[in-house]
Scaffold this active site. Structure first.
Site, PDB file in Angstrom:
ATOM      1  N   CYS A  87       0.813  -1.218   0.000  1.00  5.00           N
ATOM      2  CA  CYS A  87       0.000   0.000   0.000  1.00  5.00           C
ATOM      3  C   CYS A  87       0.849   1.271   0.000  1.00  5.00           C
ATOM      4  O   CYS A  87       0.396   2.327  -0.424  1.00  5.00           O
ATOM      5  CB  CYS A  87      -0.907   0.028   1.227  1.00  5.00           C
ATOM      6  SG  CYS A  87      -1.996  -1.383   1.310  1.00  5.00           S
ATOM      7  N   HIS A 102      -4.019   7.147   3.707  1.00  3.51           N
ATOM      8  CA  HIS A 102      -4.293   5.818   3.148  1.00  3.51           C
ATOM      9  C   HIS A 102      -5.730   5.427   3.498  1.00  3.51           C
ATOM     10  O   HIS A 102      -6.175   5.602   4.632  1.00  3.51           O
ATOM     11  CB  HIS A 102      -3.312   4.816   3.762  1.00  3.51           C
ATOM     12  CG  HIS A 102      -3.510   3.413   3.299  1.00  3.51           C
ATOM     13  ND1 HIS A 102      -3.730   3.088   1.977  1.00  3.51           N
ATOM     14  CD2 HIS A 102      -3.522   2.232   3.986  1.00  3.51           C
ATOM     15  CE1 HIS A 102      -3.862   1.774   1.871  1.00  3.51           C
ATOM     16  NE2 HIS A 102      -3.745   1.229   3.071  1.00  3.51           N
ATOM     17  N   ASN A 140     -10.091  -0.466  -0.165  1.00  2.71           N
ATOM     18  CA  ASN A 140      -8.637  -0.348  -0.072  1.00  2.71           C
ATOM     19  C   ASN A 140      -8.010  -0.771  -1.407  1.00  2.71           C
ATOM     20  O   ASN A 140      -7.976  -1.954  -1.733  1.00  2.71           O
ATOM     21  CB  ASN A 140      -8.144  -1.235   1.075  1.00  2.71           C
ATOM     22  CG  ASN A 140      -6.649  -1.142   1.296  1.00  2.71           C
ATOM     23  OD1 ASN A 140      -5.919  -0.581   0.484  1.00  2.71           O
ATOM     24  ND2 ASN A 140      -6.189  -1.693   2.403  1.00  2.71           N
TER      25      ASN A 140
HETATM   26  O1  UT7 Z   1      -3.848  -1.453   3.771  1.00  2.00           O
HETATM   27  C1  UT7 Z   1      -3.086  -2.125   4.722  1.00  2.00           C
HETATM   28  C2  UT7 Z   1      -3.510  -1.711   6.043  1.00  2.00           C
HETATM   29  N1  UT7 Z   1      -4.769  -2.313   6.386  1.00  2.00           N
HETATM   30  C3  UT7 Z   1      -5.034  -2.493   7.629  1.00  2.00           C
HETATM   31  O2  UT7 Z   1      -4.219  -2.131   8.447  1.00  2.00           O
HETATM   32  C4  UT7 Z   1      -6.339  -3.116   7.997  1.00  2.00           C
HETATM   33  C5  UT7 Z   1      -6.535  -2.968   9.464  1.00  2.00           C
HETATM   34  N2  UT7 Z   1      -7.615  -3.735  10.021  1.00  2.00           N
HETATM   35  C6  UT7 Z   1      -8.918  -3.484   9.805  1.00  2.00           C
HETATM   36  O3  UT7 Z   1      -9.284  -2.635   9.038  1.00  2.00           O
HETATM   37  C7  UT7 Z   1      -9.906  -4.252  10.646  1.00  2.00           C
HETATM   38  O4  UT7 Z   1      -9.205  -5.009  11.611  1.00  2.00           O
HETATM   39  C8  UT7 Z   1     -10.824  -5.198   9.827  1.00  2.00           C
HETATM   40  C9  UT7 Z   1     -11.820  -4.383   9.036  1.00  2.00           C
HETATM   41  C10 UT7 Z   1      -9.975  -6.040   8.898  1.00  2.00           C
HETATM   42  C11 UT7 Z   1     -11.586  -6.109  10.756  1.00  2.00           C
HETATM   43  O5  UT7 Z   1     -12.342  -5.363  11.705  1.00  2.00           O
HETATM   44  P1  UT7 Z   1     -12.330  -5.755  13.228  1.00  2.00           P
HETATM   45  O6  UT7 Z   1     -13.253  -4.835  13.913  1.00  2.00           O
HETATM   46  O7  UT7 Z   1     -10.907  -5.801  13.671  1.00  2.00           O
HETATM   47  O8  UT7 Z   1     -13.011  -7.190  13.209  1.00  2.00           O
HETATM   48  P2  UT7 Z   1     -12.428  -8.583  13.703  1.00  2.00           P
HETATM   49  O9  UT7 Z   1     -11.419  -9.087  12.726  1.00  2.00           O
HETATM   50  O10 UT7 Z   1     -12.014  -8.457  15.133  1.00  2.00           O
HETATM   51  O11 UT7 Z   1     -13.710  -9.481  13.611  1.00  2.00           O
HETATM   52  C12 UT7 Z   1     -14.836  -9.236  14.448  1.00  2.00           C
HETATM   53  C13 UT7 Z   1     -15.935 -10.216  14.100  1.00  2.00           C
HETATM   54  C14 UT7 Z   1     -15.466 -11.671  14.036  1.00  2.00           C
HETATM   55  O12 UT7 Z   1     -16.518 -12.467  14.540  1.00  2.00           O
HETATM   56  P3  UT7 Z   1     -16.495 -13.032  16.047  1.00  2.00           P
HETATM   57  O13 UT7 Z   1     -15.232 -13.841  16.144  1.00  2.00           O
HETATM   58  O14 UT7 Z   1     -16.478 -11.812  16.923  1.00  2.00           O
HETATM   59  O15 UT7 Z   1     -17.743 -13.821  16.131  1.00  2.00           O
HETATM   60  C15 UT7 Z   1     -15.321 -11.947  12.564  1.00  2.00           C
HETATM   61  O16 UT7 Z   1     -15.502 -13.298  12.248  1.00  2.00           O
HETATM   62  O17 UT7 Z   1     -16.446  -9.918  12.790  1.00  2.00           O
HETATM   63  C16 UT7 Z   1     -16.441 -11.108  11.992  1.00  2.00           C
HETATM   64  N3  UT7 Z   1     -16.220 -10.718  10.618  1.00  2.00           N
HETATM   65  C17 UT7 Z   1     -17.213 -10.455   9.749  1.00  2.00           C
HETATM   66  N4  UT7 Z   1     -18.547 -10.463   9.893  1.00  2.00           N
HETATM   67  C18 UT7 Z   1     -19.278 -10.122   8.818  1.00  2.00           C
HETATM   68  C19 UT7 Z   1     -15.045 -10.535   9.974  1.00  2.00           C
HETATM   69  N5  UT7 Z   1     -15.253 -10.159   8.715  1.00  2.00           N
HETATM   70  C20 UT7 Z   1     -16.592 -10.098   8.543  1.00  2.00           C
HETATM   71  C21 UT7 Z   1     -17.403  -9.742   7.462  1.00  2.00           C
HETATM   72  N6  UT7 Z   1     -18.745  -9.776   7.647  1.00  2.00           N
HETATM   73  N7  UT7 Z   1     -16.906  -9.373   6.261  1.00  2.00           N
END
Ligand code: UT7
Length: 326
Positions: free
Chosen positions: A113, A253, A283
């Site tokens: 990125c 970004h 992204n």
């Molecule tokens: O460009 C490079 C830089 N990019 C980054 O640095 C990305 C940084 N990270 C993020 O933007 C976020 O961490 C994400 C958007 C990737 C994820 O968000 P989050 O709030 O950290 O969610 P999580 O990974 O902690 O997941 C929370 C819950 C999980 O369910 P449980 O375990 O709580 O039941 C996931 O399974 O959300 C669930 N989940 C989804 N649910 C519906 C993960 N993806 C999805 C989805 N739809 N697409």
């Protein structure tokens, strides 16, 4: 003192828009989850017949036209990308051929990125060393072939697109790049990978297809990203002798709206001074900043004399920030 000014920008993304509702039909996700956790509403995904240069070449042409610079005047092309049309020739050389930039040296910068900010930093150093040089910095990725459509934790995040900027030494000593810094930490590379696509595979091995796809440990990455961008923003401002109050607009970004808000919050910049288009593109990796910068300029959000701060973070890990007086 010679400063590298941005004379013109351009950006293009594939025309096919994929909305959150479209993704609901393909995987176990919801528009509400994606919007609340990321701010993304739709992204552009190239057709199987499309390739990286199909949008990057027009973006470069627009940047050259806006700058009033002919392709033969360009002495250097830096393409920030990890998804060019093919492994060899480089994306930079493909752009050189397509543009007719016959006098340019061309190469790619593979810093995920961060490719565009890495490219701006390289352009800045080159122009300061060779003030007659005109540089085209392109940044963009077509990540869609590496998306695992069965992995909802990454599939909803990414899109295709990119942009470019033309830089040259400024006649006005106040105008141009005030400070630009790049950083890396390979020890945390495991947080964001496309691993199974390189020479680490023994000759003849057939890798699991899953290894060829994007893998991300999102929550951990989120924290490192915000912290790293905050630090490097402080560094470029200090080097320029400015503070956050001097920044007219942040063009960050575009990975996640919550990440942008967290950075703005920690940095003490209100969201009305932050340009956001992650809702429409997701992204796009090295494409996010040139797409956002070009839209901000065309929308009149960036005007001559404005101080523009562009922080970025990506796989590698890599990060950086460029501070420009427009
Ligand atoms: O460009 C490079 C830089 N990019 C980054 O640095 C990305 C940084 N990270 C993020 O933007 C976020 O961490 C994400 C958007 C990737 C994820 O968000 P989050 O709030 O950290 O969610 P999580 O990974 O902690 O997941 C929370 C819950 C999980 O369910 P449980 O375990 O709580 O039941 C996931 O399974 O959300 C669930 N989940 C989804 N649910 C519906 C993960 N993806 C999805 C989805 N739809 N697409």
């Amino acid at each position: 003192m010679v400063r590298a000014a941005i004379l013109g920008t351009g950006s293009v993304a594939p025309s096919r828009a994929v909305t959150n509702r479209d993704l609901e039909d393909r995987m176990d996700t919801s528009d509400a989850w994606i919007t609340q956790r990321t701010g993304i509403r739709e992204r552009r995904i190239g057709l199987p017949t499309e390739k990286w240069s199909d949008f990057m070449l027009p973006a470069c042409r627009i940047a050259l036209e806006t700058a009033g610079v002919g392709p033969e005047e360009i002495g250097l092309i830096v393409a920030g990308t990890m998804t060019a049309d093919m492994r060899m020739p480089s994306g930079g050389c493909v752009l050189q051929e397509g543009l007719g930039a016959v006098n340019a040296a061309a190469f790619d910068v593979s810093s995920a990125c961060s490719g565009f900010v890495y490219g701006l930093t390289i352009a800045d150093r080159f122009i300061r060393a060779e003030p007659d040089l005109k540089v085209l910095v392109a940044g963009g990725d077509m990540l869609s072939p590496w998306i695992d459509w069965g992995d909802r934790s990454t599939a909803v995040l990414f899109g295709d697109g990119g942009g470019a900027a033309v830089l040259a030494a400024s006649d006005d000593p106040d105008r141009g790049i005030l400070s630009s810094r790049i950083r890396s930490d390979g020890t945390l590379g495991r947080l964001l990978t496309i691993a199974g696509d390189g020479s680490q595979l023994a000759f003849g091995d057939k890798p699991e297809m899953g290894n060829r796809k994007i893998r991300m440990i999102g929550a951990e990455l989120f924290k490192v990203a915000v912290r790293s961008m905050e630090t490097v923003c402080g560094e470029v401002l200090a080097e320029a002798g400015l503070t956050d109050e001097d920044v007219d607009i942040v063009v960050p970004h575009q990975a996640n709206l919550r990440m942008i808000q967290a950075l703005a919050d920690r940095f003490g910049v209100s969201m009305d001074r932050v340009f956001v288009n992650v809702d429409r593109y997701g992204n796009t990796s090295a494409g996010t900043i040139p797409l956002a910068l070009d839209e901000a300029v065309r929308a009149g959000r960036v005007r001559r004399g404005d101080v523009v701060l562009m922080p970025v973070f990506g796989g590698g890990l890599t990060w950086g920030a460029t501070l420009v007086r427009w």
